[in-house]
Design a protein around this motif. Structure first.
Motif, PDB file in Angstrom:
ATOM      1  N   LYS A  37      -0.943  -5.108  -2.723  1.00 34.18           N
ATOM      2  CA  LYS A  37       0.212  -5.801  -3.282  1.00 34.18           C
ATOM      3  C   LYS A  37       0.984  -6.482  -2.155  1.00 34.18           C
ATOM      4  O   LYS A  37       1.384  -5.844  -1.182  1.00 34.18           O
ATOM      5  CB  LYS A  37       1.127  -4.816  -4.004  1.00 34.18           C
ATOM      6  CG  LYS A  37       0.536  -4.236  -5.287  1.00 34.18           C
ATOM      7  CD  LYS A  37       0.664  -5.206  -6.440  1.00 34.18           C
ATOM      8  CE  LYS A  37       0.304  -4.535  -7.762  1.00 34.18           C
ATOM      9  NZ  LYS A  37       0.437  -5.455  -8.906  1.00 34.18           N
ATOM     10  N   TRP A  48       1.465   4.719  -7.432  1.00 38.61           N
ATOM     11  CA  TRP A  48       0.764   3.850  -6.494  1.00 38.61           C
ATOM     12  C   TRP A  48      -0.575   4.514  -6.210  1.00 38.61           C
ATOM     13  O   TRP A  48      -0.639   5.612  -5.653  1.00 38.61           O
ATOM     14  CB  TRP A  48       1.583   3.655  -5.219  1.00 38.61           C
ATOM     15  CG  TRP A  48       2.785   2.753  -5.448  1.00 38.61           C
ATOM     16  CD1 TRP A  48       3.173   2.188  -6.625  1.00 38.61           C
ATOM     17  CD2 TRP A  48       3.731   2.325  -4.468  1.00 38.61           C
ATOM     18  NE1 TRP A  48       4.308   1.423  -6.446  1.00 38.61           N
ATOM     19  CE2 TRP A  48       4.675   1.490  -5.129  1.00 38.61           C
ATOM     20  CE3 TRP A  48       3.886   2.555  -3.105  1.00 38.61           C
ATOM     21  CZ2 TRP A  48       5.747   0.896  -4.469  1.00 38.61           C
ATOM     22  CZ3 TRP A  48       4.963   1.964  -2.440  1.00 38.61           C
ATOM     23  CH2 TRP A  48       5.878   1.138  -3.114  1.00 38.61           C
ATOM     24  N   TYR A  54       0.656  -1.523   0.013  1.00 36.53           N
ATOM     25  CA  TYR A  54       1.847  -2.213  -0.476  1.00 36.53           C
ATOM     26  C   TYR A  54       2.580  -2.790   0.731  1.00 36.53           C
ATOM     27  O   TYR A  54       3.007  -2.046   1.619  1.00 36.53           O
ATOM     28  CB  TYR A  54       2.754  -1.245  -1.246  1.00 36.53           C
ATOM     29  CG  TYR A  54       2.172  -0.811  -2.569  1.00 36.53           C
ATOM     30  CD1 TYR A  54       2.577  -1.411  -3.759  1.00 36.53           C
ATOM     31  CD2 TYR A  54       1.199   0.184  -2.631  1.00 36.53           C
ATOM     32  CE1 TYR A  54       2.034  -1.023  -4.977  1.00 36.53           C
ATOM     33  CE2 TYR A  54       0.648   0.577  -3.839  1.00 36.53           C
ATOM     34  CZ  TYR A  54       1.070  -0.032  -5.012  1.00 36.53           C
ATOM     35  OH  TYR A  54       0.522   0.350  -6.211  1.00 36.53           O
TER      36      TYR A  54
END
Length: 433
Positions: A37, A48, A54
């Motif tokens: 992401k 997650w 991320y």
């Protein structure tokens, strides 16, 4: 009649076949797929997935009454050196790494330079009083401790010190009715305080903390409203104290900390002004200190004589080692005050301690650590091994005759139970090789 029997047999077989087919039908739950992401910011919750990445470019928030679960192997990469994001937790946070696949709170590899040795590249994890549960298991937290500004979410929300100009700790927790567990984790390259705890039932155990604090800061800083077991941690070269234990803050319950079987090396020498240098106790804290191994620290267990600890506190069965005369002098118990002074001695004398007045005496016999390492060194060598060799004076000199707070454990809403580790009669955090 024969046809009837044949038909009946056929029908029974058909029904049996249908029944078997029904029994073996299963519902397949899709396995979360790792993702990458980009440009993540704002409210976050849910899960997650294992192995995901991320890239954080703005401040994060776990909203009130929601939870964020971070599975093993997730990389949270704080990637904006201007914003230097904070992570505000109003709901619950569950960081569920493993020893093989820890969760990483980190920065881009290109930023991990000597110039950035002291982090300051992202804020920290800051829990609001509405955070009922925070669990951090097998995580790496590194290169944090950015300075707050007027636009920082923590300042706007009145969290932590609620003012601009303060370096954010790696983790700040403040719910006196909540639960905080930090275990099996690593904190490194942190600008100032490591774990700053202002409330809750707390276990901090089996962690490594190093390269922490530039001009101040304590590795583990505990205030009023906290009842904690702090055990089997390695703290190497904190700027000031490995443990700062205080009842300041006027919160209930009274701060009560049982700190045992920790290994603290080279503490306090890098602080430009003299204060603490291993374990500091003050302001009515109740502190029970057992089986801690203090090697080459600036001072022994030290109190604020003008605002001392709860008299029920206990200090016992700790080992002190000094490679230099300054180190040995620093852990010698202070003499009793001369009347009419009523101040308590600054350096505490424990019972059943392993302590001497001779340089080099009581060598703990670490498996692999050069005791001559310069006292102000803050660079940690991951090849060092702080287990003890045969013949160490720390073996068998500890005690198990005390009560830790969470022997029965702290349970979490995600179904996990964490117990404080059982104490060992081998002083220090690592036992023998």
């Amino acid at each position: 009649m024969k046809k009837v029997l044949i038909l009946a047999a056929f029908s029974a077989a058909l029904l049996a076949g249908c029944s078997k087919s029904t029994d073996t039908t299963t519902t397949v739950t899709p396995t979360p797929v790792p993702v990458v992401k980009e440009a993540v910011s704002g409210d976050v919750s849910g899960t997650w997935a294992k192995g995901s990445t991320y890239k954080i470019t703005g401040h994060l928030q776990v909203p009130t009454s929601q939870s964020l679960v971070i599975e093993e192997g997730v990389n949270i990469v704080f990637s904006d050196s201007t914003v230097k994001p904070e992570m505000i937790v109003r709901g619950n946070l569950y960081v569920m790494g493993t020893s093989a696949n820890p969760v990483k709170f980190t920065v881009p590899d290109a930023w991990k330079t000597t110039a950035n040795q002291w982090g300051n590249l992202w804020g920290g994890i800051i829990a609001a009083p509405t955070c009922a549960e925070m669990l951090i298991d097998n995580a790496i937290l590194e290169y944090g401790g950015a300075v707050t500004t007027e636009s920082s979410p923590s300042v706007k929300a009145g969290l932590y010190k609620a003012a601009a100009g303060n370096h954010v700790p790696a983790v700040n927790y403040s719910n006196v009715n909540g639960k905080l567990v930090i275990v099996n984790s690593r904190l490194n390259n942190q600008n100032e305080d490591g774990f700053y705890v202002e409330g809750g039932k707390v276990i901090i155990a089996n962690n490594k903390i190093y390269t922490q604090g530039v001009s101040g800061g304590d590795a583990i800083n505990i205030k009023s409203g906290v009842q904690a077991d702090v055990a089997f941690n390695l703290v190497y070269s904190p700027n000031t104290n490995a443990l700062k234990l205080s009842n300041s803050g006027d919160r209930s319950p009274q701060a009560y900390i049982v700190a045992y079987n920790n290994t603290i090396v080279n503490a306090g020498w890098r602080r430009p002004t003299i204060k603490g240098g291993s374990i500091w106790i003050e302001v009515g804290v109740r502190a029970d200190l057992y089986n801690n191994l203090l090697a080459n620290d600036r001072f022994g267990v030290k109190r604020d004589p003008k605002n001392a600890e709860d008299p029920r506190s206990k200090v016992s069965n700790n080992l002190y080692y000094g490679y230099t005369q300054d180190g040995v002098t620093g852990f010698q118990p202070s003499p009793a005050p001369i009347p009419p002074s009523t101040l308590l001695p600054e350096i505490l004398a424990g019972t059943n301690d392993v302590i001497s007045k001779t340089v080099g005496d009581n060598d703990p016999k670490f498996v692999n650590y050069p005791l001559a390492t310069e006292s102000k060194n803050a660079v940690f060598n991951t090849a060092w091994d702080f287990r003890l060799q045969s013949g160490s004076p720390a073996i068998g000199k500890g005690t198990t005759s005390f009560t830790r707070l969470y022997a029965d454990g702290l349970s979490f809403a995600n179904g996990t139970l964490y117990k404080s580790p059982a104490p060992s009669t081998t002083i220090g955090a690592f036992g023998t090789n």
